[in-house]
Enzyme design. Structure first.
Site, PDB file in Angstrom:
ATOM      1  N   GLU A   4      11.027 -18.086 -98.189  1.00  0.00           N
ATOM      2  CA  GLU A   4      10.180 -18.591 -99.270  1.00  0.00           C
ATOM      3  C   GLU A   4       9.660 -19.989 -98.956  1.00  0.00           C
ATOM      4  OE1 GLU A   4      13.707 -16.565-101.432  1.00  0.00           O
ATOM      5  OE2 GLU A   4      13.255 -17.326 -99.433  1.00  0.00           O
ATOM      6  N   CYS A  58      15.715 -21.864-103.181  1.00  0.00           N
ATOM      7  CA  CYS A  58      14.363 -21.305-103.121  1.00  0.00           C
ATOM      8  C   CYS A  58      13.799 -21.003-104.505  1.00  0.00           C
ATOM      9  CB  CYS A  58      14.356 -20.046-102.272  1.00  0.00           C
ATOM     10  SG  CYS A  58      14.670 -20.378-100.522  1.00  0.00           S
ATOM     11  N   THR A  65      34.442   9.796 -72.814  1.00  0.00           N
ATOM     12  CA  THR A  65      33.900   8.442 -72.662  1.00  0.00           C
ATOM     13  C   THR A  65      34.222   7.788 -71.328  1.00  0.00           C
ATOM     14  OG1 THR A  65      35.882   7.458 -73.678  1.00  0.00           O
ATOM     15  CG2 THR A  65      34.070   8.075 -75.157  1.00  0.00           C
ATOM     16  N   ALA A  66      35.143   8.343 -70.582  1.00  0.00           N
ATOM     17  CA  ALA A  66      35.536   7.786 -69.282  1.00  0.00           C
ATOM     18  C   ALA A  66      36.399   8.801 -68.554  1.00  0.00           C
ATOM     19  CB  ALA A  66      36.310   6.482 -69.463  1.00  0.00           C
ATOM     20  N   THR A  74      39.999  -1.675 -72.159  1.00  0.00           N
ATOM     21  CA  THR A  74      38.631  -1.684 -71.642  1.00  0.00           C
ATOM     22  C   THR A  74      38.394  -2.888 -70.749  1.00  0.00           C
ATOM     23  OG1 THR A  74      37.794  -0.498 -73.581  1.00  0.00           O
ATOM     24  CG2 THR A  74      36.194  -1.797 -72.325  1.00  0.00           C
ATOM     25  N   LEU A 116      30.263  -8.121 -71.977  1.00  0.00           N
ATOM     26  CA  LEU A 116      30.128  -8.072 -73.441  1.00  0.00           C
ATOM     27  C   LEU A 116      29.188  -9.156 -73.960  1.00  0.00           C
ATOM     28  CD1 LEU A 116      33.843  -7.353 -74.484  1.00  0.00           C
ATOM     29  CD2 LEU A 116      32.003  -5.711 -74.062  1.00  0.00           C
ATOM     30  N   GLU A 144      32.867  -1.954 -78.846  1.00  0.00           N
ATOM     31  CA  GLU A 144      32.685  -1.326 -77.526  1.00  0.00           C
ATOM     32  C   GLU A 144      34.068  -1.224 -76.912  1.00  0.00           C
ATOM     33  OE1 GLU A 144      29.376  -2.270 -75.034  1.00  0.00           O
ATOM     34  OE2 GLU A 144      28.509  -3.602 -76.536  1.00  0.00           O
ATOM     35  N   GLY A 167      37.786   1.536 -76.082  1.00  0.00           N
ATOM     36  CA  GLY A 167      38.308   2.830 -75.678  1.00  0.00           C
ATOM     37  C   GLY A 167      38.825   3.627 -76.862  1.00  0.00           C
TER      38      GLY A 167
END
Length: 367
Positions: free
Chosen positions: A52, A84, A161-162, A196, A204, A294, A296
């Site tokens: 604003e 504001c 995933t792995a 991980t 990361l 992110e 395991g």
């Protein structure tokens, strides 16, 4: 144009702050007079003028008698910047149309009340769902005291995933990995587990400079016994790191790791682990709106079982890793279908050769 059309424009402006506005909410504002745009603005960074204020400064005297379209209820308290609502009143704005109400208890409803008491016509709730979606992390922190938690998973078509060894680079396409950079950029923190970190030595961080992030997201590592190496790549990168330890963590090891941009905090959990609920509350106290997970299967499974995941984003690649590879979630076997974790598909699209699926959890938020 209608109120909805002008609010749509304000939403487009608010989107420009997606990677830069946090921990403040993303907000856009359009000033309209005689059917034409007088000025517009959006909130770019914490400490800088709100949407604003940006629009009012651009409009000058032309703001008098105009209608202001704002995606979020104007604030009525002094924080890092002036209120504001008072600025809109002082500028002589005739009408204010808002999208979402402000979830901040210090503001909620009071900003609109202040405008009405000043004789300004107010309409609220225009495109409310879309406006709230843009600030869902901020709303989560204000209402639940913890960030909005989104888990990102890169998987094969058989949900792995792995490999059993932990190797996972790369399951998905370059296009999917580029999309993950955007998920990181709009997050205040990235949460991973020590498994991980030991397996992948990840960074990361946001590596796409074109996204223009205001700062790197905080890296948060759940590491109950402080097994992380002082030479881990993420500890030497720009940005801050929080290592969440359990009660069995060595104080000497903690002291050795706690230096510069690295902090170690203890969140005593069951069995010597990390209390994830307490960790998320702490991140809320640190003004983190959105957390990207992110990690395991163990950490993802623990978060899922605790009802702490709000959204799951799955990038599914067209290959098979086999039954010996690692699953998406690891938790105790269910003894009844009634205990399953129910999801709702909210988005489906391609990213390169992969399929991106976004799910909300019907069972999230059990506080």
């Amino acid at each position: 144009m209608t109120d909805h059309e002008w609010m749509s424009r304000a939403l487009t402006l608010a989107e420009r702050g997606r990677f830069t506005a946090h921990p403040n909410p993303r907000v856009g504002c359009v000033l309209v007079a005689a059917g034409k745009v007088v000025a517009e603005g959006w909130h770019q960074r914490t400490g800088e003028p709100h949407a604003e204020a940006v629009a009012l400064a651009q409009a000058g005297s032309a703001a008098s008698g105009a209608t202001a379209y704002v995606t979020l209820e104007p604030c009525c308290h002094t924080g890092r910047t002036p209120p504001c609502a008072a600025a809109l009143v002082a500028a002589g704005v005739r009408r204010v149309v808002t999208g979402a109400g402000d979830p901040n208890p210090a503001v909620s409803g009071r900003g609109l009340q202040e405008l009405r008491e000043a004789g300004i016509e107010v309409r609220s709730g225009v495109l409310e769902e879309q406006c709230r979606a843009l600030i869902r992390g901020f709303e989560s922190r204000m209402v639940r005291g913890r960030p909005f938690v989104r888990s990102k998973l890169a998987v094969s078509i058989d949900g792995r995933t792995a490999l059993a060894s932990g190797e996972s680079q790369w399951i998905t396409s370059a296009a999917s990995r580029a999309d993950v950079q955007r998920l990181r950029a709009e997050s205040g923190a990235i949460l991973s587990g020590i498994g991980t970190v030991l397996a992948d030595d990840p960074s990361l961080n946001v590596r796409d400079d074109s996204l223009g992030v205001a700062s790197q997201p905080m890296r948060v590592i759940a590491d109950s016994t402080l097994r992380i190496s002082p030479d881990a790549r993420l500890l030497s990168l720009p940005g801050s790191t929080l290592i969440a330890a359990g009660k069995r963590a060595s104080s000497a090891r903690s002291d050795a790791l706690s230096q510069g941009r690295v902090a170690v905090e203890v969140f005593p959990g069951a069995g010597g682990g990390v209390d994830l609920r307490a960790l998320l509350r702490r991140l809320g106290e640190m003004e983190i709106n959105d957390v990207l997970v992110e990690a395991g299967p163990r950490l993802n499974g623990a978060l899922l079982e605790a009802g702490l995941i709000d959204e799951i984003v799955v990038f599914q690649a067209p290959h098979v890793l086999g039954s010996g590879a690692q699953p998406m979630f690891a938790f105790a076997d269910l003894d009844s279908m009634a205990k399953r974790h129910e999801l709702e598909l909210t988005e489906l699209r391609h990213t390169g050769t992969d399929l991106k699926m976004t799910y909300s959890l019907k069972t999230s938020g059990r506080e």
